[in-house]
Write an enzyme that holds these catalytic residues in place. Structure first.
Site, PDB file in Angstrom:
ATOM      1  CG  ASP A 172      -0.310  -0.039   2.502  1.00 58.31           C
ATOM      2  OD1 ASP A 172      -1.007  -0.250   3.502  1.00 58.31           O
ATOM      3  OD2 ASP A 172       0.917   0.123   2.541  1.00 58.31           O
ATOM      4  CE1 TYR A 264       8.030   1.557   2.169  1.00 58.69           C
ATOM      5  CE2 TYR A 264       9.950   0.773   3.349  1.00 58.69           C
ATOM      6  CZ  TYR A 264       8.594   0.998   3.300  1.00 58.69           C
ATOM      7  OH  TYR A 264       7.800   0.698   4.377  1.00 58.69           O
TER       8      TYR A 264
END
Ligand SMILES: NC(=O)c1ccc[n+]([C@@H]2O[C@H](COP(=O)([O-])OP(=O)(O)OC[C@H]3O[C@@H](n4cnc5c(N)ncnc54)[C@H](O)[C@@H]3O)[C@@H](O)[C@H]2O)c1
Ligand SMILES: O=P(O)(O)OC[C@H]1O[C@H](O[C@H]2[C@H](O)[C@@H](O)[C@@H](O)O[C@@H]2CO)[C@H](O)[C@@H](O)[C@@H]1O
Ligand SMILES: [Mn+2]
Length: 450
Positions: A172, A264
């Site tokens: 998500d 990330y």
């Protein structure tokens, strides 16, 4: 819509996300009707605290739904259409070690990236394969939607070791970022965006963002991200570590102004900056114990003690609405365009066919149909091929019981600067994970450095 009602089991019922998922299921019964909801967990005590509260939520809102919580796989997985998997093998106790052991040595300590993600991956593979085997034994026609992390390594393992299984690995983070993009563009929802995206899980880039009329929204978004990252004018509800992550997106963006990055990537491209802002004695796990986990279990206790969820602070969330959209796409063969992790099969022209890429797919009754994303630039190709090799070496280490392959994975990771340091961290992780990892029999040379 056909009038079938579905049966769902949440594997990892003791998860902090479970109340949000239950609430979102109850809010969407018109779109995704369910007749039975079950929780399955291997920690009955943790799960029961969540189940007691959710039983009240269900009784008050949809008493016709059969509900049970169990630690018995036969009971949990029999007669289900969908398995929503969200286990955390080793729980937060091990996540804390995943984070603090590398940080002690000045290396990024994080849930799904670097040494922490590799350690977590080696724990998760067995846990998720076990859930797949339960599903196929007790409900062979069911689909598993897996959130259990690290989704990238789990996806490599399930594709390699259960290639025919009906499992879709999902994340998500892109949804969370596109939620922010929508707010930056003053739109109501990420569903108003069309996009192209490629990468591995927690390791990807947007190459296009358009509105439903086909207008290109990338220049506006890139101009914003260049200045602010994904930080919004109002971050009052956002935790400090997440605010730092959303802000650092501008540094990642600077490396390729043609795309927009997944948050990330900061761990791989700016590991020194991340370590500089980390406290080896107070990591994300400590924040969660004081935050989400404390809130969820206190809120569940309140509901159970009062006997009603009427004034509960629990809210539906994007984590859950995404899973429900996926279930609907499979159940009703809607061919909705959704971002999932799937074998590349040429969708990214210049990556190996078996790379588990996170790309837009059409989702229907037979699972994902990948959408071509074309040829990717040298920079991203180099990064992805290195990280994909790390993830495959972790699965090699698991299947072969190979210390050497795991040492190679750590040494190859962009987050670990030195093979000697990788070995020092690895030996501490081996000790910490002795109750979870397979025995690593192959290769265990004497210490490299005196
Ligand atoms: N894919 C994504 O983008 C995404 C987003 C959020 C969370 N997650 C993942 O969802 C999972 C749950 O997160 P959380 O913070 O709620 O964790 P949590 O620790 O609160 O809950 C996990 C539950 O799994 C159970 N469990 C552990 N091993 C098990 C096993 N082998 N079989 C059955 N149950 C088992 C635990 O007892 C616990 O109740 C984690 O893997 C997390 O990383 C993924
Ligand atoms: O540190 P945590 O446990 O709070 O979060 C780790 C997870 O972060 C991402 O999921 C986010 C999601 O992206 C965001 O939009 C919102 O829903 O919160 C989620 C959980 O905090 C990531 O995708 C997951 O893989 C991580 O486990
Ligand atoms: Mn994720």
């Amino acid at each position: 819509m056909p009038d079938k009602k579905f049966s769902v089991v949440i594997a990892g019922g003791g998860s902090t996300y479970t109340p949000g998922i239950v609430l979102t299921l109850l809010d969407n019964l018109d779109k995704f009707p369910i007749r039975s909801l079950k929780f399955y967990d291997n920690d009955g005590e943790r799960q029961q605290k969540i189940a007691d509260a959710c039983a009240i939520m269900i009784k008050e809102r949809a008493p016709e739904i059969e509900f049970l919580a169990t630690t018995n796989p036969a009971e949990g997985f029999t007669d289900v259409d969908f398995v929503m998997a969200q286990i955390r093998v080793g729980k937060y106790e091990m996540r804390e070690k995943d984070e603090k052991i590398p940080l002690k040595h000045g290396v990024v300590g994080q849930e799904t990236t670097g040494p922490g993600g590799i350690a977590y991956g080696l724990r998760s593979i067995g846990g998720v394969l076990e859930l797949i085997d339960y599903m196929e034994k007790y409900s062979p026609n069911a689909w598993m939607l897996n959130y259990s992390n690290p989704a990238a390594i789990v996806a490599v393992a399930t594709n390699r070791l259960r290639p025919k299984s009906k499992i879709i690995n999902i994340c998500d983070m892109p949804i969370g970022i596109m939620d922010r993009m929508a707010k930056i563009l003053k739109l109501d929802s990420y569903k108003e965006l069309d996009f192209d995206y490629y990468g591995l899980n927690h390791f990807g880039w947007w190459t296009a963002v358009r509105d439903k009329k086909g207008n290109n929204l990338m220049p506006q978004l890139q101009a914003y991200v260049r200045e602010h990252g994904y930080i919004l004018p109002d971050e009052s509800g956002t935790e400090k570590s997440w605010r730092e992550t959303f802000e650092m997106a501008k540094n990642v963006y600077a490396l390729d102004p043609e795309t927009l990055p997944n948050t990330y990537l900061k761990y791989y491209l700016y590991p020194q900056e991340v370590v500089k802002h980390s406290d080896p004695n107070h990591t994300r796990t400590d924040e969660i114990r004081l935050g989400r986990e404390k809130f969820v279990f206190e809120e569940c206790a309140k509901i159970t003690e009062s006997g009603t969820a009427a004034n509960s602070a629990f809210k539906s969330d994007e984590h859950a609405s995404y899973i429900i959209d996926l279930c609907r796409a499979i159940a009703y063969n809607t061919k909705e365009r959704m971002l999932v992790i799937t074998p590349n099969k040429g969708a990214v022209e210049n990556l190996d066919s078996d790379t588990m890429v996170e790309i837009p797919c059409l989702i229907g009754a037979n699972g994902p149909e990948p959408l071509a994303q074309g040829k990717i630039p040298r920079f991203q190709k180099g990064l992805i091929e290195e990280q994909n090799s790390v993830e495959n070496l972790v699965v090699d280490a698991w299947t072969e019981g190979s210390y050497t392959k795991l040492w190679q994975a750590l040494s190859l990771s962009k987050i670990v600067p030195d093979a000697g340091l990788a070995k020092i961290i690895l030996d501490e992780l081996v000790e910490a994970n002795k109750d979870y990892w397979p025995e690593l029999k192959i290769g265990r040379p004497e210490p490299v450095l005196s």
